[in-house]
Design an enzyme around this catalytic site. Structure first.
Site, PDB file in Angstrom:
ATOM      1  N   HIS A   1       0.586  -1.212   0.069  1.00  0.00           N
ATOM      2  CA  HIS A   1       0.026  -0.030  -0.154  1.00  0.00           C
ATOM      3  C   HIS A   1       0.896   1.023   0.042  1.00  0.00           C
ATOM      4  O   HIS A   1       1.657   1.645   0.749  1.00  0.00           O
ATOM      5  CB  HIS A   1      -0.893  -0.077   1.254  1.00  0.00           C
TER       6      HIS A   1
ATOM      7  N   GLU B   1       1.265  -5.228  10.963  1.00  0.00           N
ATOM      8  CA  GLU B   1       0.687  -3.938  10.883  1.00  0.00           C
ATOM      9  C   GLU B   1       1.471  -3.098  12.047  1.00  0.00           C
ATOM     10  O   GLU B   1       1.595  -3.652  13.226  1.00  0.00           O
ATOM     11  CB  GLU B   1      -0.682  -3.815  11.182  1.00  0.00           C
TER      12      GLU B   1
HETATM   13 ZN    ZN Z   1      -1.549  -2.170   4.276  1.00  0.00          ZN
END
Ligand code: ZN
Length: 340
Positions: free
Chosen positions: A61, A221
């Protein structure tokens, strides 16, 4: 590009200056090679003496920049000779065009595009996901031949606020394999505060490497997404120390005490109870789409409506993760998780 000419692998990548190169020597006898745009690998001088092969990916991302800065630091430390290699390692900047634009994606969320067959009209992100798969298969091929363990950490930061800042998603193991408590404990020591066990197959990068490369892999994360240069509040010190150890030395071993996952790992372990799928444009999530990850959900609560279909929280001690009512129909609008 060589060790001498590289200013910064990230800067060269963003400027469009990285493409497959011949191997080049590094200080201390190791070698490096650019494999593709935003993909570089390093081989120790003594390949036979290595313990494992490691892939660290980030920027799948494009707006999640803290892990990209971490990877850039690791690459720079290898280039300078300060971080000496014992093990093979490949670094991947996933969605380079989205990184240039500072956006999550250009056309499509790339972390839904793995484990699919390529088609002629694939867009840039679909083709990039297929290329990343090929590079991992190729890189890990040597470890398969040499019977060395394979590791892949796909590093992200979240677009959501989260009651638990750093957590890892453990892909559903292949048939005959199990979730490894030792691997979860390693991540906890690397600063991860909760583990989420997947209960179904998936189309993420870490699921691909787990399933098709037989790698120990996690989606990790590491805090909230911010632009380049604004990541001072994201503390990646423990993760950097852990990756440094994997690259330069080997796998740490942690004693496992107690019976439950949480006791052995040292932090909460959750499993996915259900996916909330958005079936139609009538879908309504009855909590705010900006609700923090890991927010508790009262039992009996009406969580979503989709035409006639209602999603009620039946599970005890349930929490919500990745709520996102704005996905296209057919995609996941959130996950209900429970203690494992
Ligand atoms: Zn991500």
């Amino acid at each position: 590009m060589t060790a001498q000419t590289a200013r910064s692998f990230l800067a060269e990548t963003l400027a469009g200056n990285t493409a497959i190169s011949l191997p080049f020597p590094l200080p201390g006898g190791a070698s490096g090679q650019v494999m593709d745009e935003g993909i570089i690998r390093f081989d120790p001088q003594d390949g036979a003496g290595r313990e494992l092969d490691l892939v660290v990916s980030c920027g799948v991302h494009g707006n999640e920049t803290a892990p990209v800065e971490l990877v850039e630091r690791l690459i720079a430390r290898i280039f300078s000779g300060e971080l000496k290699l014992r093990n093979r390692v490949m670094f991947v900047f996933g969605n380079v065009e989205a990184l240039r634009r500072g956006t999550r994606f250009v056309e499509e969320d790339m972390n839904r595009l793995f484990c699919r067959a390529p088609e002629n009209d694939d867009n840039t992100e679909r083709r990039r996901a297929t290329m990343l798969e090929m590079h991992l298969l190729r890189f890990f091929g040597r470890a398969v031949a040499d019977q060395k363990p394979r590791y892949h950490y796909d590093l992200h930061t979240a677009i959501h606020g989260s009651l638990i800042e750093k957590f890892a998603i453990y892909p559903l193991p292949r048939q005959g394999r199990q979730f490894s408590v030792q691997e979860m404990a390693r991540l906890h020591h690397a600063g991860v505060e909760a583990i989420l066990l997947q209960s179904t197959t998936s189309t993420t990068f870490s699921f691909f490497s787990n399933r098709y490369c037989d790698a120990t892999s996690f989606t990790v994360e590491l805090g909230s997404a911010r632009p380049f240069g604004q990541n001072d509040s994201v503390d990646l010190g423990k993760m950097e120390a852990y990756l440094t150890q994997l690259i330069g030395e080997g796998l740490p071993q942690h004693p496992l005490h107690g019976e439950s996952y949480a006791a052995q790992v040292g932090c909460p372990v959750f499993r996915v109870s259900r996916e909330i799928i958005k079936h139609s444009r009538e879908f309504r999530l009855l909590i705010d789409g900006k609700t923090d990850n890991f927010t508790p959900l009262p039992q009996g609560m009406l969580l979503a409506e989709d035409g006639e279909h209602q999603t009620v929280v039946t599970e005890a001690s349930a929490r919500i993760i990745f709520p996102n009512p704005d996905v296209v129909p057919g995609q996941r609008a959130g996950l209900i998780i429970v203690p494992a």
